[in-house]
Design a protein around this motif. Structure first.
Motif, PDB file in Angstrom:
ATOM      1  N   GLN A 112      14.156 -23.880  -9.432  1.00 48.59           N
ATOM      2  CA  GLN A 112      13.471 -24.017  -8.462  1.00 48.59           C
ATOM      3  C   GLN A 112      12.199 -21.912  -8.902  1.00 48.59           C
ATOM      4  OE1 GLN A 112      16.435 -25.295  -7.362  1.00 48.59           O
ATOM      5  NE2 GLN A 112      14.188 -27.507  -6.986  1.00 48.59           N
ATOM      6  N   ARG A 113      12.818 -21.383  -9.250  1.00 45.76           N
ATOM      7  CA  ARG A 113      12.326 -20.556  -9.609  1.00 45.76           C
ATOM      8  C   ARG A 113      10.634 -20.642 -10.466  1.00 45.76           C
ATOM      9  NH1 ARG A 113      16.180 -16.967 -13.062  1.00 45.76           N
ATOM     10  NH2 ARG A 113      16.032 -18.960 -13.323  1.00 45.76           N
ATOM     11  N   LEU A 114       9.458 -20.111  -9.828  1.00 46.48           N
ATOM     12  CA  LEU A 114       8.558 -21.195 -10.130  1.00 46.48           C
ATOM     13  C   LEU A 114       7.586 -19.551 -10.433  1.00 46.48           C
ATOM     14  CD1 LEU A 114       6.137 -22.961 -11.591  1.00 46.48           C
ATOM     15  CD2 LEU A 114       5.436 -23.324  -8.344  1.00 46.48           C
ATOM     16  N   LEU A 115       7.125 -19.868 -11.772  1.00 42.54           N
ATOM     17  CA  LEU A 115       6.046 -18.099 -11.841  1.00 42.54           C
ATOM     18  C   LEU A 115       4.204 -18.223 -11.855  1.00 42.54           C
ATOM     19  CD1 LEU A 115       4.964 -15.021 -12.121  1.00 42.54           C
ATOM     20  CD2 LEU A 115       5.615 -15.555 -14.522  1.00 42.54           C
ATOM     21  N   VAL A 116       3.258 -18.751 -10.854  1.00 42.40           N
ATOM     22  CA  VAL A 116       2.060 -18.648 -10.775  1.00 42.40           C
ATOM     23  C   VAL A 116       0.837 -17.057 -11.361  1.00 42.40           C
ATOM     24  CG1 VAL A 116      -0.116 -19.684 -10.109  1.00 42.40           C
ATOM     25  CG2 VAL A 116       2.871 -20.255  -9.188  1.00 42.40           C
TER      26      VAL A 116
ATOM     27  N   VAL B 171       7.774 -20.163  -5.257  1.00 42.91           N
ATOM     28  CA  VAL B 171       6.182 -19.187  -5.969  1.00 42.91           C
ATOM     29  C   VAL B 171       6.281 -17.939  -5.723  1.00 42.91           C
ATOM     30  CG1 VAL B 171       3.977 -19.895  -6.388  1.00 42.91           C
ATOM     31  CG2 VAL B 171       5.941 -21.575  -5.050  1.00 42.91           C
ATOM     32  N   THR B 172       6.595 -17.313  -6.690  1.00 41.24           N
ATOM     33  CA  THR B 172       5.479 -16.690  -7.234  1.00 41.24           C
ATOM     34  C   THR B 172       3.975 -15.960  -8.018  1.00 41.24           C
ATOM     35  OG1 THR B 172       8.312 -16.163  -7.662  1.00 41.24           O
ATOM     36  CG2 THR B 172       6.570 -13.470  -7.935  1.00 41.24           C
TER      37      THR B 172
ATOM     38  N   PHE C 223      11.703 -12.522 -18.829  1.00 40.12           N
ATOM     39  CA  PHE C 223      12.962 -12.563 -19.107  1.00 40.12           C
ATOM     40  C   PHE C 223      13.660 -11.290 -17.840  1.00 40.12           C
ATOM     41  CE2 PHE C 223      11.177 -13.986 -22.459  1.00 40.12           C
ATOM     42  CZ  PHE C 223      11.885 -15.327 -22.751  1.00 40.12           C
ATOM     43  N   LYS C 224      14.753 -11.664 -17.586  1.00 40.07           N
ATOM     44  CA  LYS C 224      15.385  -9.963 -16.932  1.00 40.07           C
ATOM     45  C   LYS C 224      17.123 -10.421 -17.973  1.00 40.07           C
ATOM     46  CE  LYS C 224      16.427  -8.585 -12.776  1.00 40.07           C
ATOM     47  NZ  LYS C 224      16.476  -8.847 -10.929  1.00 40.07           N
ATOM     48  N   HIS C 225      17.441  -9.568 -18.162  1.00 36.32           N
ATOM     49  CA  HIS C 225      18.512  -8.819 -19.001  1.00 36.32           C
ATOM     50  C   HIS C 225      18.832  -9.966 -20.118  1.00 36.32           C
ATOM     51  CE1 HIS C 225      19.242  -6.403 -15.622  1.00 36.32           C
ATOM     52  NE2 HIS C 225      19.473  -7.472 -14.717  1.00 36.32           N
ATOM     53  N   GLY C 226      17.601 -10.578 -20.464  1.00 33.17           N
ATOM     54  CA  GLY C 226      17.784 -11.820 -21.740  1.00 33.17           C
ATOM     55  C   GLY C 226      18.250 -13.034 -21.278  1.00 33.17           C
ATOM     56  N   GLU C 227      17.892 -13.655 -20.580  1.00 31.53           N
ATOM     57  CA  GLU C 227      17.445 -14.623 -19.858  1.00 31.53           C
ATOM     58  C   GLU C 227      16.056 -14.508 -18.848  1.00 31.53           C
ATOM     59  OE1 GLU C 227      19.741 -17.254 -19.880  1.00 31.53           O
ATOM     60  OE2 GLU C 227      20.569 -15.757 -21.381  1.00 31.53           O
ATOM     61  N   ARG C 228      16.412 -15.876 -18.497  1.00 34.61           N
ATOM     62  CA  ARG C 228      14.706 -16.749 -17.737  1.00 34.61           C
ATOM     63  C   ARG C 228      14.959 -15.615 -16.693  1.00 34.61           C
ATOM     64  NH1 ARG C 228      14.319 -21.674 -16.705  1.00 34.61           N
ATOM     65  NH2 ARG C 228      16.429 -21.657 -18.015  1.00 34.61           N
ATOM     66  N   ALA C 229      13.660 -15.324 -16.144  1.00 39.09           N
ATOM     67  CA  ALA C 229      13.472 -15.238 -14.920  1.00 39.09           C
ATOM     68  C   ALA C 229      13.079 -16.385 -13.728  1.00 39.09           C
ATOM     69  CB  ALA C 229      12.917 -13.519 -14.868  1.00 39.09           C
ATOM     70  N   TYR C 230      12.469 -16.694 -15.349  1.00 38.19           N
ATOM     71  CA  TYR C 230      12.001 -18.241 -14.085  1.00 38.19           C
ATOM     72  C   TYR C 230      11.777 -19.330 -14.484  1.00 38.19           C
ATOM     73  CZ  TYR C 230       8.700 -14.206 -11.860  1.00 38.19           C
ATOM     74  OH  TYR C 230       8.980 -12.932 -10.758  1.00 38.19           O
ATOM     75  N   ASP C 231      12.382 -19.874 -14.300  1.00 39.90           N
ATOM     76  CA  ASP C 231      12.338 -21.715 -14.252  1.00 39.90           C
ATOM     77  C   ASP C 231      11.725 -22.577 -14.714  1.00 39.90           C
ATOM     78  OD1 ASP C 231      15.867 -21.346 -14.080  1.00 39.90           O
ATOM     79  OD2 ASP C 231      15.201 -21.963 -11.910  1.00 39.90           O
TER      80      ASP C 231
END
Lengths: 464, 289
Positions: free
Chosen positions: A24-28, A53-54, A66-74
């Motif tokens: 659900q994590r969406l970055l605009v 939505v961010t 990315f955060k800690h090497g993983e995706r921060a958003y989907d």
């Protein structure tokens, strides 16, 4: 008590997974926060479909995919801005790494804004080409909106896209017209099977640069159906990237606007179309899930597949050559919020390969039955007369559908010594079998004669 | 009041007139020439194109020919330069399209040269004539023009091989593969087998018959049995039993069942055989053989 807890967890999990099958994590990414108003309906629709939505500016210090090497958003939506650079967080490499980790990206281009260098690089990497001239846009003198573009003809009004091929499902069908204002046209590389056009330009449209070709178009970037206005790429890991040629398509102003196409008043259906495009890009539609693969020795009784996850597949590890084998596979399609039985397009076929290095059998699977969430496909065949290590393999790749590549290994042994037909069953051997038993009988007769033969008169005379 | 109304209506009518008078794009003086290489200027077929009716016969374009299209674009009646002036070729079977831009001067005079080199491979290999249409359009209110003007028959020199690029990969259902099994081993016709099997079986009576004519007999059986009954019976019995073991091994026994039995029967044959054969030797020494 435990089952209650697991049920609770399951429902919670279900609620979280209610919309996109990929998170659900969406970055605009939007440069000017003031422009957010223009996209408010679009963003509101996404939020109502369950996305968190961010909205962030590419200039923001804290922005990172990315955060800690993983995706921060989907998922990421890149909206056009004034600057050509997107900053250190959104380099071409970062965007490609994001896709390598199965993140989905929607890129909106605009002829009024420069295309960021990193976006241009990513698109080139994926074999999607856009005109290099700044301000190049698509016009069509036949299908334009005479309300808003009576002079410039740069607002195209198009019907919803048709099926790409007779064997490809259409996830973008709808009723009405789509307004494509001032679009940046794309061309797709011919070599890559990963690319697919979503919305093609009509045959009379062309892309030109208003700066250099104001009088007459001499070397158009692309013409007609070779020009796509919305194109898509699905990587091998099923990460999706969609290029929307015109960011204005996403704006409130065109979501349900009155327009005039060749003297007829129409209403644009961009809201519906964009909902379908984002639903596909963010894996709400066109997502396949493979369930169980079972195979068994076919002894004339067809077994019913138990689709429950608690029952293991329990497949045999070994078959003999020329065994009759039945195969069944369970496939579901994720549609909007839940799994439904998957039905391939009318001229398409799901295929099973029985392969050792190369396929020995490639067979079309037929739907046998449906459960509430899945279709069970099956086929029966005879194992080839070649022993070795084989795979039951489902390799299903189609445009707009996530890739399935699933296999189960089995050994195919040759005949054991006692599985061949006995020699008396082979009519050609009767002569030889007869020979053996005649020899046996002759031997016994010879022994009897040797032991008990009395000399005859004649032979006595002879010996004397 | 009435005056005003009539004024309005007349204004409206004139307005409609203006709208309907909005000119439309078209072309004039269009000629189509197909010139083969080496032929002089003016040679080759020449056709006049009409914006409303396509040519009845397809135009043929050979491997060394050049197709020349000359026309004047007009907006209404006036010669004018449009923004878009294309010759669009469409393959009727695959609906593949390719547009060629006409080189139009300020005066509206347009020109296009087309040879085999300009055409994509799909058009060169197309079996049906390719439909060619002219598209003229520009900004503003003039209505654009698009109409089929002729059919193009691309004739290729069959002696010149054409390099067809490999089809790019597209994800779709592939052709089914059904494994082709090796043929089953076959036996000769049964009647032949039976004839030869009968021949082989017939060899036994022939053998016995020949022995009989040579004087073979079993007349000393009673003598042998009376002098060494146990050893003769056991020896001959063990030979029969050995053949029985072979038969059972052939039909149902495995090696581990057959070997112990063969050992037992073999040792019986060895022990009883030496006795039985001594008795035979005694008879030979007595001159009874």
């Amino acid at each position: 008590m435990r089952w209650l807890l697991s049920l609770l967890l399951l429902t919670l999990f279900g609620a979280v997974q209610a919309i996109s099958s990929a998170g659900q994590r969406l970055l605009v990414v939007l440069e000017e926060h003031s422009e957010k108003e223009k996209y408010s309906v679009f963003l509101g629709d996404l939020e109502s479909r369950g996305y968190h939505v961010t909205v962030d500016s590419p200039k923001s210090e804290s922005l990172s995919l990315f955060k800690h090497g993983e995706r921060a958003y989907d998922h990421v939506i890149l909206l056009p801005g004034k600057s050509k650079g997107l900053g250190p967080a959104l380099t071409a490499n970062a965007l490609l790494d994001f896709m390598k980790k199965e993140g989905n990206i929607l890129v909106a281009l605009s002829s009024e804004h420069p295309t960021p260098t990193s976006v241009h690089t990513v698109l080139l990497e994926l074999d999607i080409h856009i005109p290099s001239d700044k301000g190049a846009l698509v016009v069509d003198h036949f299908n334009y909106d005479s309300n808003s573009a009576a002079e410039k003809h740069d607002v195209l009004l198009l019907p919803f896209p048709k099926q790409l091929r007779p064997d490809v499902k259409n996830y973008f069908a709808g009723e009405g017209v789509i307004a494509v204002p001032r679009a940046v046209g794309q061309t797709l590389g011919n070599e890559s099977p990963l690319l697919a056009p979503i919305l093609r330009a009509p045959s009379t449209a062309y892309s030109y640069s208003p700066k250099d070709e104001a009088e007459i178009v001499e070397e158009p970037f692309a013409v007609g159906g070779q020009l796509t206005l919305v194109s898509s790429m699905q990587a091998h890991n099923s990460a999706r990237l969609t290029v929307v040629g015109s960011a204005e398509m996403l704006q409130n102003a065109w979501f349900a606007e009155k327009a005039t196409l060749n003297g007829k008043a129409v209403k644009t259906a961009n809201r519906d179309f964009i909902a379908k495009v984002t639903a596909w890009t963010f894996k709400e539609t066109g997502v396949l899930k493979i369930g169980k693969l079972i195979h068994y020795l076919n002894e004339g009784i067809s077994k019913k597949m138990n689709t429950s996850l608690t029952v293991p597949e329990n497949n045999p590890k070994i078959y003999r050559i020329k065994n009759d084998v039945a195969f069944q596979v369970e496939i579901s399609e994720y549609a909007d919020s839940h799994l439904i039985p998957f039905v391939p397009a009318s001229q398409d076929a799901l295929q099973l390969e029985f392969s050792m290095l190369s396929p020995f059998h490639r067979l079309n699977l037929t739907p046998l039955s449906q459960t509430t969430n899945s279709t069970i496909f099956g086929v029966s065949f005879t194992t080839p007369d070649q022993h070795g290590i084989f795979n039951f393999r489902i390799n299903y790749r189609r445009p707009f559908l996530t890739n399935i590549d699933e296999k189960r290994q089995v050994t195919v042994r040759h005949f054991a010594h006692n599985e061949w037909p006995r020699s008396w069953q082979i009519s050609g051997a009767w002569v030889w079998i007869g020979g053996i038993w005649v020899t046996v009988a002759g031997w016994i007769a010879f022994v009897a004669v040797w032991l008990w033969s009395a000399p005859t008169e004649k032979s006595v005379k002879k010996t004397q | 009041m009435r005056l005003l109304r009539s004024l309005i209506s007349s204004l409206l009518v004139s307005g409609i007139c203006i709208v309907s008078a909005a000119s439309s794009w078209s072309f004039e003086d269009a000629t189509l020439t197909v010139q083969s290489k080496g032929a002089g200027v003016g040679a080759g077929s020449k056709e006049k194109l009409s914006p409303s009716v396509p040519l009845p016969k397809p135009v043929s374009l050979g491997a060394t020919d050049t197709l020349k299209l000359l026309l004047t674009t007009v907006d209404g009646k006036k010669a004018k330069r449009p923004h878009q002036a294309f010759l669009t070729l469409t393959d009727p079977t695959t609906s593949l399209e390719e547009s060629f831009v006409l080189n139009v001067k300020e005066s509206g005079k347009g020109k296009l040269d087309l040879t085999h080199k300009d055409l994509p491979i799909q058009f060169l290999t197309s079996s049906k004539p390719i439909s060619a249409s002219i598209v003229i359009g520009s900004f503003g209110s003039s209505s654009p023009y698009k109409s089929k003007v002729f059919d193009l028959n691309v004739s290729r020199d069959p002696n010149v091989p054409i390099v067809i690029p490999e089809k790019p990969v597209r994800y779709a259902a592939e052709k089914e593969i059904h494994h082709i099994f090796r043929a089953d081993p076959r036996s000769p016709p049964r009647i032949i087998t039976l004839v030869f099997a009968a021949g082989v079986v017939a060899a036994l009576p022939v053998l016995l018959g020949v022995w009989a004519t040579l004087g073979a007999n079993v007349n000393h059986l009673s003598k042998a049995l009376s002098s060494a009954p146990v050893s003769h019976a056991l020896f001959f019995g063990s030979i029969l039993a050995m053949e029985g073991i072979f038969f059972l091994y052939y039909t149902s026994w495995n090696l581990f069942q057959a070997l112990p039995a063969a050992t037992v029967v073999g040792s019986v044959a060895f022990l009883s055989g030496s006795r039985a054969l001594s008795e035979v030797q005694e008879r030979r020494l007595a001159g009874l053989r």
